[in-house]
Each structure stands twice: as structure tokens, then as C-alpha cells.
Scaffold this active site. Structure first.
Site, mmCIF file in Angstrom:
data_model
loop_
_atom_site.group_PDB
_atom_site.id
_atom_site.type_symbol
_atom_site.label_atom_id
_atom_site.label_comp_id
_atom_site.label_asym_id
_atom_site.label_seq_id
_atom_site.Cartn_x
_atom_site.Cartn_y
_atom_site.Cartn_z
ATOM 1 C CG ASP A 239 -0.266 -0.143 2.518
ATOM 2 O OD1 ASP A 239 0.965 -0.260 2.527
ATOM 3 O OD2 ASP A 239 -0.946 -0.123 3.550
ATOM 4 C CG ASP A 540 -2.197 0.739 6.817
ATOM 5 O OD1 ASP A 540 -3.150 0.351 6.118
ATOM 6 O OD2 ASP A 540 -1.674 1.860 6.705
#
Length: 822
Positions: A239, A540
Site C-alpha cells: 500500500d 495496515d
């Protein structure tokens, strides 16, 4: 019947009545504090700044409510909740404002709950290395079993034939039974030596050693097997926010008084202070510190903290960098009216009374909207000058230029109110443009170098983010992920493709923007199953959990990561840094090659031990290596060898190799070259000693057989000692690099030699050995040491090895492998 009998229990009857009453009155119609686990559909929940949304629901009423959905959707920009966009999702956080929510869904039926359900699908898959090692162990075990049976049969047949030739077949003694028992013990020992029971030990030791070292390098390995899997990774889906970037918004560029400038965020003050007049600086600071919904707070220690949205915090931080004082500005300017940020207008405005009595309006917001509201701009002297059409085009060019560099642009403007009739209203036109600011989430230090290392190592890096595609592409280019011929796509386009189209698309795909959790999950699943890639995924948020679970290795962020993401991951990156992920891959490759070193060493011992006993049994009817001696060699090979070779640290050359593919053979051609070469040498020496050793060594007398057998055993062990040193590097000639730095390896080699001396010289009865003179000891060591120059010669012999011709592993090509090819 059992249920009916249970219903007659008095306690159960009371509980049932209480339950019915509880259902009848849910909340008494008044506001009260309850556990989030007790929420049911229909409850009205009050939310304020800092609260986590406990269930899915609909916004009923509230003020200036901003929701941070990054943990669930991956979007870094907060969402403005209002009557037109009323949906709230469990797991998100209230970043600003307050409001009431009607609960519509709880538990596993929420979007968060649906994500959790995907985590329970499927079981634990074997890692690529485990699959390969299982195959190697099975083959070695079968070969050992065949040789053990053949050795026992040959020895038994020779014994029976000899007994028949001596006409003693009908006479059996306890000595004959003992011989057969010894033959059986030898056969069993061969199986023990052949079966690689040290292989799991080598794997575990290597993984545990890597795990301990990685902990010092900010990577917490939750599953041991994750180390070696990461070493085989062919693709990393990462990401953006917090991993490639710092997750801290800053003003990167500004346009003030007709000039664009880079902002120096490292110094005590930005250089813009010296380039503009004091009047311009005052207006700019007034616009920054008065027109904001955030604030600057100082604690008892004088430490400054900025509270508010990331964008607001970035602008306030820039104001402080210009030397401004938030408290001073707020104290000298009186706030008259505030129009909070509105997602429809995309602006925020305030009306303030200045210390000199003037009334001034400040406005900030989306660049293209603010520019349309401005009729003039401020020049370097602080004077207001009209904005011509050409100047407007120039400003728009600046704004577009900022946007192409992945900067989020905002414009700041002001207007002095001179008309008494308008002093209580905020104007919507005729503003003066002060500045254009470009805000970005900076790339983490070391990320470019880490991505470059991955590409050199044959690892494809793909960025999967919830941000818009322009920002994503700009960040990916800055990191070195997106090249000219690579593909960037939005999640909505990707999910419309068929599985076959996805398989064709993925090899070129480097950026997926505006992606949903499902898009990321499908990407990982397709890459693993259709393209046979070994996929690592970073994440996350709660939205990343399915992809983390599906991947060969999941890497969760330790700082910004949610507990759900961490629970689904194999490795937790404690510093949220992409460079740490590359370090995990480096150690993973070290684990893989350390186990290869051990297998190469073990197979050499296996082949020599099996062949010497088998050939000797066929030729002479006796085995030169006894059961006890073979068990000692097995101890050297399995336990001590595993400990020595499994603790070798990685070197930089490991990240200049292609990753090992899922279908590639574990025992490479280079390994077979080393194994066969060393085995031929050792077998030649031992067979010569076995059949003509007495003549060569000049041994005579009754103990000559015992001496030559001891000498064979001693030479065999020293061959393994020096070959263990050879096995420190499978390809490189310099096997002594870093040997003194690995004290475990040195201690084991020295300990093996010491124990060998004790066995030969002092454990004669137990080990079937006799003491040797110094000449035979020296000759044993020399014969063992000759394996080292033989290893140099072997490593100069080129062999073809299969590696991928390109980074996507679409084809294979035979390339030469030698001492200089890492």
C-alpha cells in the site's frame, strides 16, 4: 426430549423470562452508556471526535462530521458525513465534529464482519520450501531404504553361501546369530544415516536465527516459516500511505507573489520569509492561523502538537515554519463568523476583526474554485493587483503542475470588507489571491533504494492504494515502481475483467488506484493461483486483512496497522518502513540458501556412507563403518552440521539474484555438481583404503585390520569437516569470507575435531577404534583437506542452471553458472 426436560429447570425458566423482558424494553428511551458489544439494530449512538464507529449505521444529525475511513477503505482523505452521504461503517474513526447514528447492522453482518469472514476461509498452506523439502526428504529416505535392504541382503547371502560352502549350514551357534544381528544393525544404521532427520532441525534453526536478527531490524516474525517464504517472494503488493510514504502531510511547494518555490521542511525556517515583504507575510500568516478548524497546542514541556485533519495540520505546520505564532494570531484577531469546510462548496471561510479595526474575510479550499472567486492577487510589495486572463491561466498552469507531482493543492485568499452593510456576512467573490500551496505525503527515506534493490533481485513491486490514480501514479514514479511501459489501472476497471484477462494484465500491472478490499484480494489470489507467483502483501487497515490472509506472506504495519491486520499477518513491520520489508526478503533468501548448503553437505555424506558400506559388503562381506561410527557421522551431519550452516548471516549478493520460483527444483545443478564431485573423491579415497589400505600404509600384524578401519573412519570424518567448510558457499570460491564473524560455525568445527580425537583415542571398545600414530593422524587431515582444492576446481566447472529470463517468470533459459556468477 432432553430440551423439554431442561425447560423444566427453575433457573432456566427465570432466565428465559428475563430475556423476554429485556427484548421488550431495549434501552428505556433515555441516553445511557452501554458496551459496544451490547448494541443492537435500532439503537441510536452518539459519536464525537476520537470515537470509533462501533457498527454500521446511518447519520441522523450532527455538525461538521469528518470520518477517517483509512483503516477500512484505504482512503487517506477523511469523508464528510451529511444527509446526502449518511453511511457510517464499523471500524472507522470520527476525526472531527459530532453526530448521532442509527445502527443498521452489527456483528458479522457489518462490512468489517464480512472482511473477517474471508479470513477464516481455507487452511494453512505449506510454504514453497516445505513442499520442496518434503520431496527431497522422501526421495532420500527411499534411496536409503533401498540401500539398507540391499546391504543387508548382500551380507546375509554372502554369509549363508559361505556357511554352505564350509558345509556348516546345519550347525548354528550364537556367534552366527550375532553376525546376522550385526548385519541387521548395520542396515538399520544406514537408514538412520540416510533419513534426513536433521533437515527439520536445520530449517528451524535457520528460521529462528533469522527471526532473532530481524527483531533487531524492526521486523517481528509471527510465523517462523514466513522468513523463508519471503525469500522466495516474486512479487510485493504494497500500500502507499504509511509504507511508501511517511503518513505525515507537509506543504511541499508554494506559489506566492507570482513565484513557485520548494519548501524547506528541514530547516528552522522556510526561505520564503526572506523573499517576500513583511506585509505579504503578515497576510499569509493571518490566512493560515485564523481560517482553520484545527489548532496548535503546547504541553507543559513546551512541545508543540497540532490537532486536526492531516491537511489542516500540514498548513498550520507550514505557518509555524514561516515563524508564525498561532496563539498570538488568535489573540489579536477577533473571530466574527465561521463557515466550516463544506464538501459541496469545497471551501472554508472566516470573518475576523483585525487589531487596526479592519474587517477581513479569509477563504481557502479547492484551487480551481478559489481562483474563480478571485479578481486580484497580492504582489511582492503587499499591493493588490488585478488578475488578468493570462495571469489566471498562469496560476492554473502552476496548480496543474503541482497536481502532476502528486501534490494536493489549496488556494488561500482574503478580502477586506469596507461596506458597513456587509460586515456580518462572508463574501463569495472579489477575493485577492494570496498563495497556492501544494501538500503531499512525502516518500519515506530509503524507499527508492529499497524498490531498486527489489527490482535488481527480480521482485516485482506493485502499489495498491485507495488514492486517486494521478496521485498514485506520481508517487509510484517517484518511488521507481512505475516505469514508462508499465500499467496503472483503477480498481473499478480491474474488477470488470475476466480471470483470463486479469492473468494477462497482472504481469504489466504496477499501480492499482481506487482499489477496494475485494480488488486487492482478487489481485493476490490470481497472481498466486494463475501465475504461480509467490506473493507478499503489505497492509495496515482492516480492509487489508483478506489480502494479508490470502498471500504467501502477509506484512502488517506495526505503527499504523490495526489489530485485525496484525492478527492476519505473518510479519509485523515495527517501523512501517518498506526498506524493512526488503531486509526481511534478504534474510529469507539467506534461510533458503543456508538450508541448501546443509542439504548439499548432508547428501554428500549420505552418498559416501551408503556407497562405501554397500560396495564393501558386496565385495568383501563386511562393512568398514560400524553402527556406532555411522551414528557419530550422523550426529556431525545432522545436528552439528545443521547448527553450523543454518546460522550463516546474509550478504548483499543475495539481493542480486532472481527469486527462486515456486516450481524450481530445490537441489540445483550447481549443488549436484558439488555433491557428485566431492562424493567421487571421498569414495575413491575410502575404497582404495578399504581394499589396499594395508599395503599402502605398510600395516602388518593382528591389529592391521582394526587400524586401517579406524583410519578409514578418521579420514571419512575429516573429509566431512573440510567439506562442511566448503559448503559455506555453494558457488563462490572464497569460502572463508566472514568465517571468524560466525563464532557458532567456528566452535562447531573445533568441537567436532576434539570429539573425534576423543572417540579414536579413548573410546576404542565403544566405537570399534584403535589409537592412531601421529603420521596417520596427519595423513587423515591431509586427505580431508584435499577436498578444499577439489571444491575450487569444481566451482570453476560451468553448469547450466534454470533462471527466469524476465522479471515476470514467463519463460526459462539456461545460463552458465560459475564462481563469478552470483
Amino acid at each position: 426430549m432432553f430440551v423439554w426436560e431442561a425447560l423444566h429447570d427453575l433457573t432456566l425458566i427465570i432466565l428465559i423470562i428475563c430475556a423476554v423482558l429485556s427484548i421488550a424494553v431495549i434501552r428505556d428511551g433515555i441516553r445511557q452508556k452501554v458496551s459496544i458489544y451490547d448494541l443492537v439494530v435500532g439503537d441510536i449512538v452518539h459519536l464525537s471526535i476520537g470515537d470509533q464507529v462501533p457498527a454500521d449505521g446511518i447519520f441522523i444529525s450532527g455538525y461538521n462530521m469528518l470520518i477517517d475511513q483509512s483503516s477500512l477503505t484505504g482512503e487517506s482523505v477523511p469523508i464528510d458525513i451529511c444527509e446526502k452521504r449518511p453511511f457510517l461503517l464499523a471500524g472507522t474513526k470520527v476525526q472531527d465534529g459530532s453526530g448521532k447514528m442509527l445502527v443498521t447492522t452489527v456483528g458479522m453482518r457489518t462490512e468489517w464482519g464480512k472482511l473477517m469472514e474471508t479470513l477464516s476461509e481455507g487452511g494453512e498452506d505449506e510454504t514453497p520450501l516445505q513442499v520442496k523439502l518434503n520431496g527431497v526428504a522422501t526421495i532420500i529416505g527411499k534411496i536409503g531404504l533401498v540401500f539398507a535392504v540391499l546391504t543387508f541382503l548382500v551380507l546375509t547371502v554372502r554369509f549363508l553361501v559361505g556357511k554352505g560352502l564350509r558345509h556348516e549350514f546345519t550347525r548354528w551357534s550364537s556367534g552366527d546369530a550375532l553376525k546376522l544381528l550385526n548385519y541387521f544393525a548395520t542396515a538399520v544404521t544406514i537408514i538412520v544415516v540416510a533419513v534426513p532427520e536433521g533437515l527439520p532441525l536445520a530449517v528451524t534453526l535457520s528460521l529462528a536465527f533469522a527471526m532473532k536478527k530481524l527483531m533487531n531490524d524492526k521486523a517481528l516474525v509471527r510465523h517462523l516459516s514466513a522468513c523463508e517464504t519471503m525469500g522466495s517472494a516474486t512479487c510485493i503488493c504494497t500500500d502507499k500511505t504509511g509504507t511508501l510514504t511517511t503518513n505525515h502531510m507537509v506543504v511541499s511547494k508554494t506559489w506566492v507573489c507570482g513565484k513557485a518555490k520548494e519548501v524547506n521542511n528541514t530547516g528552522p525556517k522556510d526561505s520564503l520569509v526572506n523573499d517576500i515583504s513583511e506585509d505579504v507575510l503578515n497576510v499569509l500568516l493571518q490566512a493560515i492561523f485564523n481560517n482553520t478548524g484545527s489548532e496548535v497546542v503546547k504541553d507543559k514541556d513546551g512541545k508543540t502538537t497540532i490537532l486536526g485533519t492531516p491537511t489542516e495540520a500540514a498548513i498550520l505546520e507550514y505557518g509555524l515554519l514561516l515563524g508564525g505564532d498561532f496563539e498570538e494570531q488568535r489573540s489579536i484577531c477577533k473571530m466574527l463568523k465561521v463557515e466550516p469546510f463544506n464538501s459541496e462548496k469545497k471551501t472554508m471561510s472566516v470573518l475576523v476583526a483585525l487589531p487596526d479595526g479592519k474587517i477581513r474575510a479569509f477563504c481557502k479550499g479547492a484551487s480551481e474554485i478559489i481562483v474563480k472567486m478571485c479578481y486580484s492577487s497580492i504582489n511582492g510589495n503587499g499591493e493588490t493587483v488585478p488578475l488578468s486572463e493570462e495571469q489566471v491561466r498562469n496560476v492554473m498552469d502552476v496548480i496543474n503542475g503541482f497536481a502532476n507531482e502528486a501534490l494536493r493543492t489549496l488556494c488561500l485568499a482574503y478580502k477586506d470588507i469596507n461596506d458597513d452593510s456587509n460586515k456580518n456576512s462572508i463574501p463569495d467573490s472579489a477575493y485577492t489571491l494570496i498563495a497556492v500551496v501544494g501538500i503531499k505525503d512525502p516518500i519515506r527515506p530509503g524507499v527508492k533504494e529499497a524498490v531498486k534493490t527489489c527490482l535488481a533481485a527480480g521482485i516485482t513491486v506493485r502499489m495498491v492504494t485507495g488514492d486517486n490514480i494521478n496521485t498514485a501514479k506520481a508517487i509510484a514514479k517517484e518511488c521507481g515502481i512505475l516505469l514508462d511501459d508499465d500499467l496503472a489501472i483503477e480498481g473499478s476497471d480491474f474488477r470488470q475483467k475476466t480471470p483470463e484477462e486479469m492473468s494477462q494484465l497482472i504481469p504489466k500491472l504496477k499501480v492499482m488506484a481506487r482499489s477496494s478490499p475485494t480488488d486487492k484480494h482478487v489481485l493476490v489470489k490470481t497472481a498466486r493461483n494463475s501465475l504461480r507467483e509467490v506473493v507478499a502483501v503489505t497492509g495496515d487497515g482492516t480492509n487489508d486483512a483478506p489480502a494479508l490472509h490470502e498471500a504467501d506472506i502477509g506484512l502488517a504495519m506495526g505503527i499504523s496497522g490495526t489489530e485485525v491486520a496484525k492478527e492476519s499477518a505473518d510479519v509485523i513491520v515495527l517501523d512501517d518502513n518498506f526498506a524493512t520489508i526488503v531486509n526481511v526478503a534478504k534474510w529469507g533468501r539467506s534461510v533458503y540458501i543456508n538450508i541448501q548448503k546443509f542439504v548439499q553437505f548432508q547428501l554428500t555424506v549420505n552418498i559416501v556412507a551408503l556407497m562405501i558400506n554397500f560396495i564393501s559388503a558386496c565385495a568383501s562381506g563386511s562393512a568398514p563403518l560400524t553402527a556406532v561410527q555411522l551414528l557419530w557421522v550422523n550426529l556431525i551431519m545432522d545436528t552439528l552440521g545443521a547448527l553450523a550452516l543454518a546460522t550463516e548471516p546474509p550478504h548483499d549478493g543475495l539481493m542480486r539474484r532472481r527469486p527462486v520460483g515456486r516450481t524450481e527444483s530445490f537441489i540445483t545443478r550447481t549443488m549436484w555438481r558439488n555433491i557428485i564431485g566431492q562424493s567421487i573423491y571421498q569414495l575413491a579415497v575410502l575404497l582404495v583404503l578399504n581394499f589396499v589400505g594395508k599395503q599402502i600404509l605398510g600395516l602388518r600384524g593382528s591389529d592391521s585390520t582394526a587400524v586401517v578401519n579406524t583410519f578409514i573412519f578418521n579420514t571419512f570424518v575429516f573429509c566431512q569437516v573440510f567439506n562442511e567448510i566448503n559448503s559455506r558457499d555453494i558457488e563462490k570460491i572464497n569460502i572463508f569470507r566472514g568465517i571468524l564473524g560466525n563464532w557458532i560455525f567456528t566452535v562447531i568445527i573445533v568441537s567436532t575435531v576434539v570429539f573425534q580425537v576423543i572417540i579414536v583415542e579413548f573410546l576404542g571398545t565403544f566405537a570399534s577404534t584403535v589409537p592412531l600414530n601421529w603420521q596417520l593422524w596427519l595423513l587423515s587431515v591431509l586427505l580431508g583437506a584435499i577436498s578444499m582444492p577439489i571444491a575450487v576446481v569444481l566451482k570453476c566447472i560451468p553448469v547450466g542452471r534454470i533462471i527466469a529470463t524476465d522479471k515476470h517468470h514467463d519463460g526459462y533459459d539456461l545460463l552458465p553458472s560459475g564462481p563469478d556468477l552470483a
